[in-house]
Write an enzyme that holds these catalytic residues in place. Structure first.
Site, mmCIF file in Angstrom:
data_model
loop_
_atom_site.group_PDB
_atom_site.id
_atom_site.type_symbol
_atom_site.label_atom_id
_atom_site.label_comp_id
_atom_site.label_asym_id
_atom_site.label_seq_id
_atom_site.Cartn_x
_atom_site.Cartn_y
_atom_site.Cartn_z
ATOM 1 N N ASN A 31 -81.251 13.964 66.677
ATOM 2 C CA ASN A 31 -81.940 15.014 66.343
ATOM 3 C C ASN A 31 -83.192 14.860 65.540
ATOM 4 O OD1 ASN A 31 -79.710 15.591 64.667
ATOM 5 N ND2 ASN A 31 -80.717 17.355 64.401
ATOM 6 N N GLN A 37 -79.247 16.148 72.503
ATOM 7 C CA GLN A 37 -80.840 15.547 72.545
ATOM 8 C C GLN A 37 -80.857 14.584 73.621
ATOM 9 O OE1 GLN A 37 -83.358 16.680 70.652
ATOM 10 N NE2 GLN A 37 -82.034 18.118 69.491
ATOM 11 N N SER A 77 -76.380 21.091 75.740
ATOM 12 C CA SER A 77 -76.874 22.514 75.600
ATOM 13 C C SER A 77 -77.980 22.554 76.438
ATOM 14 C CB SER A 77 -77.405 22.626 74.156
ATOM 15 O OG SER A 77 -77.812 23.946 74.013
ATOM 16 N N HIS A 87 -80.693 24.691 76.649
ATOM 17 C CA HIS A 87 -82.108 24.714 76.256
ATOM 18 C C HIS A 87 -82.875 23.616 75.589
ATOM 19 C CE1 HIS A 87 -81.888 25.276 71.956
ATOM 20 N NE2 HIS A 87 -80.656 25.016 72.126
ATOM 21 N N CYS A 97 -86.581 21.938 53.437
ATOM 22 C CA CYS A 97 -86.745 22.835 52.568
ATOM 23 C C CYS A 97 -87.450 24.034 53.188
ATOM 24 C CB CYS A 97 -88.014 22.174 51.879
ATOM 25 S SG CYS A 97 -89.597 21.699 52.866
#
Length: 396
Positions: free
Chosen positions: A152, A180, A200, A202, A326
């Site tokens: 991903n 993905q 998935s 979406h 981060c």
């Protein structure tokens, strides 16, 4: 903001207008519970059946081997936990990789706490596992191999067919997280010897909150959600009919346009890679140059922080994501980037750009133009860059 460019399609995609149109009647007109026996409910039941056929067709699966879930994370959890439960009498050793999505890694960690042993295969500098490492990791008590189809973050596509063949040779279940990849690259569960596959909605222009787990006939996987008899007694709960119908329509659209869309996205992807690598020095492409998803690009820019880069891109109307965690409040860089051998300081300066069939060459040019300016500005404020250039000048 003069322009809006969305390049974070690995995070989520825009729901296709035809998908929305297909879903709408199941909210207000065909709203019956599929499990009910009266005729009105047959409309919902028919919608679910059609969607199951559309979804199975895209991967060459049997219709009855598709089980609907609330998304890819649930499907991953189900595959791993239920496999260990069902085959625990044979052994409790699971093999996965160091670069899996956290839906797999956190589930593997949970299983370890329950007494399982998990081997995390390393990857090379491109994020590819070595088949020899997989062969060497297999033990008599190995019951499951789970390797993601495509990463991903860096987009690298694994040698799934070869992995499936190895697992089959040893009589071991093979699961792949294809969240993905499904709808973006060709997949055939029989040719690739895939026993279980997660996806998935979406991620391929379908709605959020819906996914599926493919479970090959004969695999002894038990219920993950207990309650009613839905999904052939394997996944309780009233079906999310609009979501299922929408995901089915998205699968059909993806299948119809797959070859054309792949060719288009690969052309744009390679153009983006070439432009950035030529115009921005001290840049690294993360992931395999060619064995990668058609729409995925991941760069590391030396001497800068990914968070600052994202903020400035956002100010220019460009949606992207960082290879660094981060932005989610962690000081640690991506486990994927560390696994491919990047040092912390370079991993922190990473950027993921993921395209769609709606992305244009003009969009790419706009992004590259802004990237050049932003990277140059951030480096002008970097003491590390200043020191590096000073030393480089002195050694000439």
């Amino acid at each position: 903001m003069s322009r809006f460019v969305y390049l974070d399609n690995a995070a989520t995609t825009k729901t296709h207008p035809e998908v929305v149109e297909a879903m709408l009647p199941y909210f207000t007109e065909k709203y019956g519970n599929p499990s009910a026996i009266y005729d009105f409910a047959s409309q919902s039941r028919s919608g679910v059946t059609t969607a199951r056929e559309q979804i199975a067709s895209l991967i060459g699966a049997r219709t009855e081997d598709i089980y609907f879930t609330a998304g890819g994370s649930e499907a991953d959890n189900w595959a791993l936990k239920a496999a260990v439960e069902a085959y625990g009498n044979k052994g409790k050793h699971v093999i996965t990789t160091a670069i899996e999505h956290h839906a797999i890694l956190h589930t593997a960690d949970y299983l370890e706490k329950q007494g399982c042993e998990v081997t995390y295969l390393p990857v090379d500098e491109y994020g590819m596992i070595r088949l020899s490492d997989l062969e060497a990791a297999i033990r008599p008590d190995t019951i499951l191999v789970s390797v993601m189809f495509a990463n991903n973050e860096i987009g690298t596509v694994q040698p799934i067919k070869e992995i499936g063949a190895i697992a089959k040779k040893h009589g071991i279940l093979f699961h792949t997280d294809a969240v993905q990849a499904y709808g973006h690259v060709p997949i055939n569960v029989d040719e690739m010897n895939i026993d279980m596959l997660s996806a998935s909605g979406h991620k391929f222009n379908g709605p959020k909150g819906i996914g599926f787990l493919y479970i090959r006939k004969g695999v002894k996987i038990r219920s993950f959600v207990h309650g009613g008899a839905q999904e052939r007694k394997r996944r309780a709960g009233t079906e999310n009919v609009p979501g299922i119908v929408g995901m089915g329509k998205a699968a059909q659209l993806a299948k119809d346009s797959l070859d054309e869309r792949m060719k288009y996205e690969i052309g744009l992807r390679d153009y983006l890679i070439d432009q950035v690598m030529q115009k921005i020095p001290f840049t690294r492409l993360n992931g395999h140059r060619y064995d990668r998803l058609p729409n995925n690009v991941n760069f590391s820019f030396q001497f800068i922080e990914g968070e600052s880069l994202l903020i400035m891109l956002d100010m220019a109307g460009i949606c992207a994501s960082s290879g660094s965690a981060c932005t989610s409040g962690s000081l640690d860089p991506s486990h994927v980037l560390l696994a491919i051998g990047l040092p912390h300081e370079i991993a922190h300066g990473s950027l993921r750009l993921t395209l769609s069939e709606e992305t244009t060459k003009e969009d790419i040019d706009y992004v590259v133009e802004n990237l050049v300016q932003i990277v140059e500005r951030l480096r002008s404020m970097s003491p590390l860059y200043e020191d590096y250039m000073k030393k480089a000048t002195e050694t000439k």
